[in-house]
Design a protein around this motif. Structure first.
Motif, short mmCIF file in Angstrom:
data_model
loop_
_atom_site.label_atom_id
_atom_site.label_comp_id
_atom_site.label_asym_id
_atom_site.label_seq_id
_atom_site.Cartn_x
_atom_site.Cartn_y
_atom_site.Cartn_z
N MET A 346 147.06 -6.23 55.50
CA MET A 346 146.41 -6.64 54.23
C MET A 346 145.07 -6.10 54.38
O MET A 346 144.47 -5.59 55.41
N GLY A 347 144.54 -5.97 53.04
CA GLY A 347 143.17 -5.20 52.83
C GLY A 347 142.46 -5.85 51.61
O GLY A 347 143.02 -6.18 50.85
N ARG A 394 143.41 -11.97 43.45
CA ARG A 394 141.69 -11.91 43.34
C ARG A 394 141.34 -13.23 43.76
O ARG A 394 142.00 -14.21 43.23
N GLY A 395 140.24 -13.41 44.64
CA GLY A 395 139.86 -14.85 45.02
C GLY A 395 139.49 -15.51 43.75
O GLY A 395 138.84 -15.06 42.84
N TRP A 420 139.05 -8.36 45.06
CA TRP A 420 140.59 -7.96 45.08
C TRP A 420 141.17 -8.00 46.66
O TRP A 420 140.44 -7.33 47.40
N GLY A 421 142.28 -8.17 46.80
CA GLY A 421 142.95 -7.80 48.09
C GLY A 421 144.54 -7.74 48.06
O GLY A 421 144.93 -8.32 46.61
N LYS A 484 140.14 -1.13 51.61
CA LYS A 484 139.44 -1.40 52.89
C LYS A 484 139.62 -2.40 53.79
O LYS A 484 140.49 -3.31 53.39
N ASN A 485 139.07 -2.09 54.97
CA ASN A 485 139.24 -3.36 55.82
C ASN A 485 140.60 -3.69 55.93
O ASN A 485 141.01 -4.79 56.23
#
Length: 568
Positions: A346-347, A394-395, A420-421, A484-485
């Motif tokens: 996940m990112g 998106r949170g 977003w993730g 990212k991440n």
């Protein structure tokens, strides 16, 4: 709203008996009733009627006493079911109380169950993918287990038949290893999912990202409403927008006037007539009164779920079948499979700050299998393959719950969506290992006096090697798409948590090495049919339920034709 006939006839004699009312049992009931057979459906669990028995279907989060969380007492009652991560305060009434439904785990096995009218058709993920000859031929080509006695051409028309009735929304891709079906308009990908799709399909030859092929109506059919994007599916859908036995097949069976439905009926065994060489009925224990009752029929369909069906067969002993009904091969109970998943990555994504999406889509993305399709995609460390499901999102305001802040500025910030993730979750094929098995535990009886199951199964070297690649691929695809991440994960848990248990009464050509034949009949007892997950000979890597439905409709057609020819 159908008013099911719950009162059995005085003779206890029917044309057909269906054991189980879940996804395959509902289809067996519909097909047999519509073909004119007086059919008794036996369900071990309680009665659940469409709409009126969905107590939480319209509740909002704040309507629950514990805001959806399970209490400590609940966690004790559902100590196996909580391993799935799917159960909460809103849907616990559709899951088994594990204290009332014991079994023995020789190795960890997460048996996720919902014993009620409709079974797990009230809880399933509704993903529907056809198998191809890549799946049906794999065992034979690799000399693993036994060969399937059928191929895609044997099921193709039956896939279409059930898809038209169920209502599957999805996108056609033209892939030979993932055959296209009869689809309603697809649900829409959101902006991040479209971005990742573009990246994957540009970067990797032969990889595709599409919306999930799912049993949610995107337009009304047969009096059922279309999906409202509430994502409250596990509470029961009052619109009938997702497929369940309660909303679709059982009402169709009831409309014929040929259906008798009997809940609270624990099937102890199938009664075998040694003179006739056929089954003549079933022995039932009433769940509420513990009364023993016998019901009789010319044909019997076993659709009690993979392990439920095999438990009944193992307990159906006689001088002819001392080790379980139809168990001449000794394979009954063996070759247990499940999909392994909960591995991937996940990112987060910086961008699309000006975009959001409407509703709570009860569906995600799907990346079809791309490994071990041919020589070019062959892997050296494992055989078979995997696919991915997942979603971008998106949170919302909930992102501020754990953050600090007070006052108007903090309150205003809750209305600003967070970043977003996206996640990719792999689903991998499990091989049919003979040593992965279930047996009867005569020393541990349930509260109805029936022997419980002992389950001894695990994922092995091939699955572990596959998981390593599944994780690496997920990380790479997300990073190449600019996320990212990116964080990999691998929460393997036990076999069973995929809730796609298959095998234990496998289909095959040879009675010496399999339990049922190409028509889903027990080799040695031709008027008993097994069309749930128990009959599966391999597991593929895609969700199996639409295949159970196609196998059931096909077997019902064969069974009625054989009855009419007086061959059963």
């Amino acid at each position: 709203m159908p008013s099911f006939n719950l009162k059995v006839n005085k003779t206890h004699t029917y044309d057909a008996i269906v054991i189980g009312s879940g996804i395959s049992g509902g289809w067996a009931a519909k097909e047999l009733c519509e073909k004119g057979l007086q059919t008794l459906v036996l369900e071990r669990g309680r009665m659940v009627r469409h709409v009126e028995d969905y107590p939480t279907m319209n509740n909002d989060h704040w309507d629950f006493e514990h805001r959806g969380k399970l209490t400590d007492e609940d966690k004790k009652k559902y100590h196996i079911q909580v391993r799935s991560g799917f159960i909460d305060e809103s849907n616990k009434h559709f899951y088994n109380n594990d204290l009332d439904s014991p079994y023995t785990e020789v190795k960890r096995f997460d048996w996720i169950r919902g014993n009620q009218v409709g079974g797990r058709s009230l809880l399933w993920g509704k993903q529907c993918y056809r198998w191809s000859d890549l799946d049906f031929e794999a065992n034979a080509k690799q000399s693993i287990g036994v060969d399937w006695p059928i191929r895609y051409k044997d099921l193709e028309s039956w896939y279409t038949y059930v898809e038209k009735y169920v209502g599957i929304s999805g996108e056609k891709l033209g892939l030979s290893h993932l055959p296209d079906g009869h689809f309603l308009p697809p649900m829409e990908l959101n902006c991040l999912e479209k971005h990742v799709k573009g990246s994957i399909e540009k970067t990797y030859k032969g990889r595709h990202l599409t919306i999930g092929r799912v049993a949610h109506l995107t337009e009304p059919i047969n009096g059922r409403g279309q999906c409202q994007n509430r994502n409250r599916c596990s509470r029961g859908c009052p619109f009938g927008a997702y497929f369940s036995s309660n909303a679709v097949t059982l009402p169709a069976a009831d409309a014929t006037g040929k259906l008798t439905l009997r809940p609270n009926s624990q099937v102890a065994s199938i009664i075998y007539d040694e003179k006739l060489g056929k089954a003549k009925g079933v022995k039932v224990i009433d769940s509420e009164t513990k009364e023993e009752i016998e019901f009789y029929a010319r044909i019997i369909f076993l659709n009690a779920s993979t392990l439920g069906t095999t438990q009944i067969l193992l307990n159906s002993t006689s001088s002819r079948f001392p080790n379980g009904l139809g168990n001449d091969s000794g394979e009954l109970g063996h070759n247990l499979m499940d999909h392994h998943y909960r591995v991937g990555a996940m990112g987060s994504y910086d961008g699309f700050e000006d975009q959001y999406y409407k509703g709570r889509r009860p569906n995600g993305i799907f990346i079809p299998r791309y490994r071990n399709l041919d020589e070019a995609s062959k892997m050296k460390d494992f055989i078979r393959g995997y696919d991915y499901q997942g979603a971008g999102g998106r949170g919302n305001w909930g992102g501020g719950i754990s953050g600090g802040g007070v006052g108007a500025e903090f309150k205003d910030s809750l209305f600003a969506p967070s970043s977003w993730g996206m996640s990719l979750v792999g689903f991998g094929e499990c091989l049919p290992y003979h040593e992965n098995k279930v047996t009867l535990n005569q020393d541990a009886k349930d509260k109805w006096g029936l022997p419980t199951l002992s389950i001894d199964a695990e994922f092995k070297t091939n699955e572990m090697a596959m998981r390593k690649q599944m994780k690496e691929d997920a990380v790479e695809m997300l990073e190449n798409a600019g996320l990212k991440n990116v964080t990999p994960f691998d929460y393997s848990g036990g076999i069973g948590v995929g809730v796609h248990e298959m095998g234990t009464a496998r289909m095959g050509r040879d009675p010496k090495t399999s339990v049922v034949n190409a028509n889903s009949q027990l080799h040695a007892v031709p008027n008993v049919f097994v069309t749930d997950g128990a009959c599966m000979t391999s597991s593929s890597c895609v969700n199996p339920s639409i295949t159970y439905m196609a196998l059931t409709a096909r077997a019902a057609d064969f069974a009625v034709n054989e009855l009419n020819r007086k061959n059963l």
